[in-house]
Scaffold this motif. Sequence first.
Motif, PDB file in Angstrom:
ATOM      1  N   ALA A   1       5.038  18.210-111.845  1.00  0.00           N
ATOM      2  CA  ALA A   1       3.640  17.956-111.478  1.00  0.00           C
ATOM      3  C   ALA A   1       3.524  16.774-110.525  1.00  0.00           C
ATOM      4  N   ILE A   2       4.353  15.749-110.706  1.00  0.00           N
ATOM      5  CA  ILE A   2       4.321  14.598-109.806  1.00  0.00           C
ATOM      6  C   ILE A   2       4.727  15.003-108.402  1.00  0.00           C
ATOM      7  N   VAL A   3       5.770  15.804-108.282  1.00  0.00           N
ATOM      8  CA  VAL A   3       6.232  16.232-106.957  1.00  0.00           C
ATOM      9  C   VAL A   3       5.188  17.099-106.267  1.00  0.00           C
ATOM     10  N   ILE A   4       4.603  18.038-107.000  1.00  0.00           N
ATOM     11  CA  ILE A   4       3.593  18.915-106.400  1.00  0.00           C
ATOM     12  C   ILE A   4       2.349  18.119-106.010  1.00  0.00           C
ATOM     13  N   SER A   5       1.907  17.200-106.877  1.00  0.00           N
ATOM     14  CA  SER A   5       0.705  16.428-106.550  1.00  0.00           C
ATOM     15  C   SER A   5       0.944  15.485-105.382  1.00  0.00           C
ATOM     16  N   PHE A   6       2.166  14.976-105.223  1.00  0.00           N
ATOM     17  CA  PHE A   6       2.455  14.125-104.074  1.00  0.00           C
ATOM     18  C   PHE A   6       2.328  14.914-102.768  1.00  0.00           C
ATOM     19  N   GLY A   7       2.830  16.139-102.748  1.00  0.00           N
ATOM     20  CA  GLY A   7       2.686  16.981-101.555  1.00  0.00           C
ATOM     21  C   GLY A   7       1.233  17.311-101.264  1.00  0.00           C
ATOM     22  N   LEU A   8       0.470  17.609-102.311  1.00  0.00           N
ATOM     23  CA  LEU A   8      -0.959  17.903-102.143  1.00  0.00           C
ATOM     24  C   LEU A   8      -1.717  16.683-101.640  1.00  0.00           C
ATOM     25  N   GLN A   9      -1.399  15.512-102.153  1.00  0.00           N
ATOM     26  CA  GLN A   9      -2.068  14.288-101.730  1.00  0.00           C
ATOM     27  C   GLN A   9      -1.746  13.962-100.279  1.00  0.00           C
ATOM     28  N   ALA A  10      -0.493  14.143 -99.878  1.00  0.00           N
ATOM     29  CA  ALA A  10      -0.126  13.876 -98.489  1.00  0.00           C
ATOM     30  C   ALA A  10      -0.866  14.820 -97.546  1.00  0.00           C
ATOM     31  N   PHE A  11      -0.955  16.097 -97.910  1.00  0.00           N
ATOM     32  CA  PHE A  11      -1.687  17.049 -97.081  1.00  0.00           C
ATOM     33  C   PHE A  11      -3.167  16.697 -97.007  1.00  0.00           C
ATOM     34  N   ALA A  12      -3.762  16.324 -98.135  1.00  0.00           N
ATOM     35  CA  ALA A  12      -5.188  15.989 -98.159  1.00  0.00           C
ATOM     36  C   ALA A  12      -5.479  14.742 -97.334  1.00  0.00           C
ATOM     37  N   ILE A  13      -4.597  13.757 -97.379  1.00  0.00           N
ATOM     38  CA  ILE A  13      -4.813  12.539 -96.593  1.00  0.00           C
ATOM     39  C   ILE A  13      -4.762  12.840 -95.105  1.00  0.00           C
ATOM     40  N   VAL A  14      -3.818  13.663 -94.685  1.00  0.00           N
ATOM     41  CA  VAL A  14      -3.726  14.035 -93.266  1.00  0.00           C
ATOM     42  C   VAL A  14      -4.949  14.849 -92.854  1.00  0.00           C
ATOM     43  N   LEU A  15      -5.405  15.740 -93.726  1.00  0.00           N
ATOM     44  CA  LEU A  15      -6.582  16.548 -93.425  1.00  0.00           C
ATOM     45  C   LEU A  15      -7.839  15.688 -93.311  1.00  0.00           C
ATOM     46  N   ILE A  16      -8.000  14.732 -94.211  1.00  0.00           N
ATOM     47  CA  ILE A  16      -9.159  13.830 -94.151  1.00  0.00           C
ATOM     48  C   ILE A  16      -9.115  12.979 -92.889  1.00  0.00           C
ATOM     49  N   LYS A  17      -7.929  12.521 -92.527  1.00  0.00           N
ATOM     50  CA  LYS A  17      -7.798  11.720 -91.301  1.00  0.00           C
ATOM     51  C   LYS A  17      -8.218  12.533 -90.080  1.00  0.00           C
ATOM     52  N   ARG A  18      -7.823  13.790 -90.029  1.00  0.00           N
ATOM     53  CA  ARG A  18      -8.186  14.646 -88.892  1.00  0.00           C
ATOM     54  C   ARG A  18      -9.690  14.934 -88.867  1.00  0.00           C
ATOM     55  N   VAL A  19     -10.276  15.198 -90.022  1.00  0.00           N
ATOM     56  CA  VAL A  19     -11.714  15.452 -90.095  1.00  0.00           C
ATOM     57  C   VAL A  19     -12.487  14.221 -89.659  1.00  0.00           C
TER      58      VAL A  19
END
Length: 119
Positions: free
Chosen positions: A80-98
């Motif tokens: 769960a830690i590994v999967i959530s880290f990948g999800l968090q990294a994707f969300a941060i990049v997406l928020i930065k782009r938005v």
Amino acid sequence: MELLLAITIGLLYASGVYMVLRRSMVKLIIGIILIGNGVNFLIFLLGRITKGSTPIISENSDTFLEAYADPVPQALILTAIVISFGLQAFAIVLIKRVYKVLNTDDIDRLSHTEDYDIL
């Protein structure tokens, strides 16, 4: 120790729900992270906290004779830690782009994008 973890889980859930209900996308992601950490602690707590040996049965016996640490909750939490880290990294990049395109992270303003020149 279990009482302290239970209180910590409650605080993580409460603060996570509070952050999810905010209007900012950054606070939404922080709330999801807090709820995810609360779930990890909950899984860890449900696996029982015991000091014991490794879960290996010796050749001479058919069952465990002493207390052992359950490896299944630990493996679930690690996954769960590994999967959530990948999800968090994707969300941060997406928020930065938005934010770069629309100059806002307010969720109410993002639902009305016809006012923005996206391209």
